[in-house]
Design a protein around this motif. Structure first.
Motif, PDB file in Angstrom:
ATOM      1  N   ASP A  86      -3.967  -1.152  -0.071  1.00  0.00           N
ATOM      2  CA  ASP A  86      -2.548  -1.579   0.447  1.00  0.00           C
ATOM      3  C   ASP A  86      -2.337  -3.189   0.858  1.00  0.00           C
ATOM      4  O   ASP A  86      -1.126  -3.727   0.275  1.00  0.00           O
ATOM      5  CB  ASP A  86      -2.018  -0.442   0.991  1.00  0.00           C
ATOM      6  N   ARG A  87      -3.544  -4.008   1.849  1.00  0.00           N
ATOM      7  CA  ARG A  87      -3.028  -5.516   2.204  1.00  0.00           C
ATOM      8  C   ARG A  87      -4.385  -6.131   1.995  1.00  0.00           C
ATOM      9  O   ARG A  87      -5.444  -6.111   3.181  1.00  0.00           O
ATOM     10  CB  ARG A  87      -2.772  -4.823   3.606  1.00  0.00           C
ATOM     11  N   GLU A  88      -4.008  -6.718   0.943  1.00  0.00           N
ATOM     12  CA  GLU A  88      -5.370  -7.808   0.229  1.00  0.00           C
ATOM     13  C   GLU A  88      -5.356  -8.709   1.414  1.00  0.00           C
ATOM     14  O   GLU A  88      -6.525  -8.869   1.143  1.00  0.00           O
ATOM     15  CB  GLU A  88      -4.583  -8.426  -0.869  1.00  0.00           C
TER      16      GLU A  88
ATOM     17  N   ALA B 248      -4.263  11.765 -15.844  1.00  0.00           N
ATOM     18  CA  ALA B 248      -3.021  10.735 -14.887  1.00  0.00           C
ATOM     19  C   ALA B 248      -2.095  12.243 -13.793  1.00  0.00           C
ATOM     20  O   ALA B 248      -2.284  11.858 -12.433  1.00  0.00           O
ATOM     21  CB  ALA B 248      -2.070  11.260 -16.333  1.00  0.00           C
ATOM     22  N   ARG B 249      -2.701  13.624 -14.223  1.00  0.00           N
ATOM     23  CA  ARG B 249      -2.254  14.213 -13.068  1.00  0.00           C
ATOM     24  C   ARG B 249      -3.121  14.366 -11.292  1.00  0.00           C
ATOM     25  O   ARG B 249      -3.114  14.322 -10.215  1.00  0.00           O
ATOM     26  CB  ARG B 249      -2.582  16.276 -13.131  1.00  0.00           C
ATOM     27  N   GLN B 250      -4.736  14.117 -12.369  1.00  0.00           N
ATOM     28  CA  GLN B 250      -5.702  13.532 -10.509  1.00  0.00           C
ATOM     29  C   GLN B 250      -5.008  12.458 -10.234  1.00  0.00           C
ATOM     30  O   GLN B 250      -5.807  12.625  -8.819  1.00  0.00           O
ATOM     31  CB  GLN B 250      -6.848  13.770 -11.355  1.00  0.00           C
ATOM     32  N   ALA B 251      -4.739  12.041 -10.837  1.00  0.00           N
ATOM     33  CA  ALA B 251      -4.713  10.184  -9.923  1.00  0.00           C
ATOM     34  C   ALA B 251      -3.115  11.013  -9.139  1.00  0.00           C
ATOM     35  O   ALA B 251      -3.384   9.953  -8.016  1.00  0.00           O
ATOM     36  CB  ALA B 251      -4.234   8.872 -11.454  1.00  0.00           C
ATOM     37  N   HIS B 252      -2.524  11.417  -9.629  1.00  0.00           N
ATOM     38  CA  HIS B 252      -1.132  11.709  -9.065  1.00  0.00           C
ATOM     39  C   HIS B 252      -1.864  12.485  -7.177  1.00  0.00           C
ATOM     40  O   HIS B 252      -0.726  12.539  -6.804  1.00  0.00           O
ATOM     41  CB  HIS B 252       0.343  12.234  -9.440  1.00  0.00           C
ATOM     42  N   LYS B 253      -2.655  13.505  -7.982  1.00  0.00           N
ATOM     43  CA  LYS B 253      -3.095  14.457  -7.095  1.00  0.00           C
ATOM     44  C   LYS B 253      -4.617  13.262  -5.770  1.00  0.00           C
ATOM     45  O   LYS B 253      -3.593  13.585  -4.265  1.00  0.00           O
ATOM     46  CB  LYS B 253      -3.860  15.529  -7.680  1.00  0.00           C
ATOM     47  N   LEU B 254      -4.206  12.314  -6.212  1.00  0.00           N
ATOM     48  CA  LEU B 254      -5.538  11.941  -5.285  1.00  0.00           C
ATOM     49  C   LEU B 254      -4.425  10.900  -4.344  1.00  0.00           C
ATOM     50  O   LEU B 254      -4.404  11.183  -3.604  1.00  0.00           O
ATOM     51  CB  LEU B 254      -6.113  11.060  -5.940  1.00  0.00           C
TER      52      LEU B 254
ATOM     53  N   LEU C  24      -2.391   4.148  -9.745  1.00  0.00           N
ATOM     54  CA  LEU C  24      -2.569   4.019  -8.006  1.00  0.00           C
ATOM     55  C   LEU C  24      -1.871   2.905  -7.952  1.00  0.00           C
ATOM     56  O   LEU C  24      -1.269   2.314  -6.679  1.00  0.00           O
ATOM     57  CB  LEU C  24      -4.176   3.461  -8.320  1.00  0.00           C
ATOM     58  N   CYS C  25      -1.763   1.654  -8.478  1.00  0.00           N
ATOM     59  CA  CYS C  25      -1.733   0.051  -8.391  1.00  0.00           C
ATOM     60  C   CYS C  25       0.198  -0.094  -8.219  1.00  0.00           C
ATOM     61  O   CYS C  25       0.871  -0.859  -7.570  1.00  0.00           O
ATOM     62  CB  CYS C  25      -2.374  -0.771  -9.521  1.00  0.00           C
ATOM     63  N   SER C  26       0.788   1.132  -9.339  1.00  0.00           N
ATOM     64  CA  SER C  26       2.214   0.951  -8.938  1.00  0.00           C
ATOM     65  C   SER C  26       2.302   1.190  -8.020  1.00  0.00           C
ATOM     66  O   SER C  26       3.681   0.940  -7.481  1.00  0.00           O
ATOM     67  CB  SER C  26       2.276   2.347 -10.602  1.00  0.00           C
ATOM     68  N   ALA C  27       1.697   2.254  -7.142  1.00  0.00           N
ATOM     69  CA  ALA C  27       1.618   2.712  -5.638  1.00  0.00           C
ATOM     70  C   ALA C  27       2.032   1.585  -4.368  1.00  0.00           C
ATOM     71  O   ALA C  27       1.838   1.536  -3.512  1.00  0.00           O
ATOM     72  CB  ALA C  27       1.213   3.643  -5.234  1.00  0.00           C
TER      73      ALA C  27
ATOM     74  N   SER D 105      -3.945  10.596  -0.479  1.00  0.00           N
ATOM     75  CA  SER D 105      -3.643   9.692   1.156  1.00  0.00           C
ATOM     76  C   SER D 105      -2.430   9.507   1.613  1.00  0.00           C
ATOM     77  O   SER D 105      -2.267   9.480   2.236  1.00  0.00           O
ATOM     78  CB  SER D 105      -3.745   8.580  -0.613  1.00  0.00           C
ATOM     79  N   ARG D 106      -1.243   9.354   0.667  1.00  0.00           N
ATOM     80  CA  ARG D 106      -0.196   9.674   1.277  1.00  0.00           C
ATOM     81  C   ARG D 106      -0.146  10.562   2.341  1.00  0.00           C
ATOM     82  O   ARG D 106       0.558  10.990   3.253  1.00  0.00           O
ATOM     83  CB  ARG D 106       1.203   9.450   0.072  1.00  0.00           C
TER      84      ARG D 106
END
Length: 266
Positions: free
Chosen positions: A240-242, A167-173, A205-208, A177-178
């Motif tokens: 982010d834009r399908e 979970a921490r690495q997902a937030h760091k990724l 990631l999808c929640s973002a 990106s941001r």
């Protein structure tokens, strides 16, 4: 623009991998499990971790750079350990690399770690250090900037289940990106995440506001027949834009790794 994401498996299938990349020559190549052994001229070395023994292309980064001469090549090491030439230990760096065709100006970059930090004196205990790299490029045909960030997610010997570290690495990724992306950019995040489709990593990631394309487009595996263990997913591509997606494929033929290339056209 064509973006390819692939875990290169240390170049084990070098004779198939290198010609495939030379032939397809994606505009952007996000490559994980890349070997760089600058003190060795050997073609092949051996990775040894207990009973796990794997041939490694000693200078995979150099090999790919050679067949993609029109690309800017960027290597991002996660650790330096040793590979073996019979009984001789050879210092060897392991990490990921990004290749960007020179027709796409690189106007921003970010590099860092999503798990632990650089390990300079050995690959370390599992789960080992994991890095990520992002580039922001200008696409003249589409008249826009595109942000592409990829990682090689940590490998846990207990499996691909959710953990606090993942979970921490997902937030760091996501934070990396941001930090790279401007408001009007097209944003892509990809890599070998080492998780299942129902993972917390993908939920974060999808929640973002990102859309996951592998299972979202109905693909049932990102593994080739070279992978003999249970579980058919590891690699993902999100955008982010399908509506910007012209085509997305998971390539099963030819087999160039135990992972399949993910190819996005935008």
């Amino acid at each position: 623009m064509e973006i390819m994401c692939l875990n290169g498996w240390g170049g084990k299938l070098h004779e198939a991998l290198v010609p495939y990349l030379a032939r397809t020559s994606p505009n952007i190549l996000c490559l994980q499990e890349v070997i760089h052994s600058p003190k060795s001229e050997k073609d092949w070395l051996t990775y040894q971790d207990g009973d796990h023994i794997l041939p490694q292309r000693a200078n995979l980064f150099r090999d790919i750079s050679t067949v993609l001469p029109e690309h800017v090549a960027i290597f991002c090491p996660a650790a330096q350990g040793v590979l073996w030439d019979d009984d001789t230990s050879i210092p060897s760096q392991w990490g990921l690399a990004t290749f960007v065709h020179r027709s796409f100006p690189i106007i921003g970059q970010v590099q860092g770690f999503v798990h632990k930090d650089y390990s300079p004196v050995g690959y370390g205990d599992h789960p080992r250090s994991r890095s990520a790299h992002g580039v922001r490029i200008w696409d003249y045909d589409a008249n826009r900037a595109v942000s592409i960030t990829h990682m090689h997610g940590l490998r846990d010997l207990n499996g691909k289940m959710d953990t606090p570290e993942r979970a921490r690495q997902a937030h760091k990724l996501l934070d990396m990106s941001r930090s790279l992306t401007e408001p009007d950019d097209l944003t892509v995040i990809c890599g070998d995440f080492n998780v299942e489709p129902d993972s917390e990593t993908l939920s974060i990631l999808c929640s973002a506001g990102l859309t996951e394309l592998v299972t979202g487009r109905g693909f049932d595996s990102t593994r080739s027949t070279q992978y003999k263990k249970p579980g058919r997913f590891a690699d993902y591509m999100l955008i982010d834009r399908e509506d910007a997606v012209n085509n997305f494929e998971v390539i099963h033929d030819p087999e160039v790794s135990d992972h399949c290339p993910l190819v996005l056209k935008v």
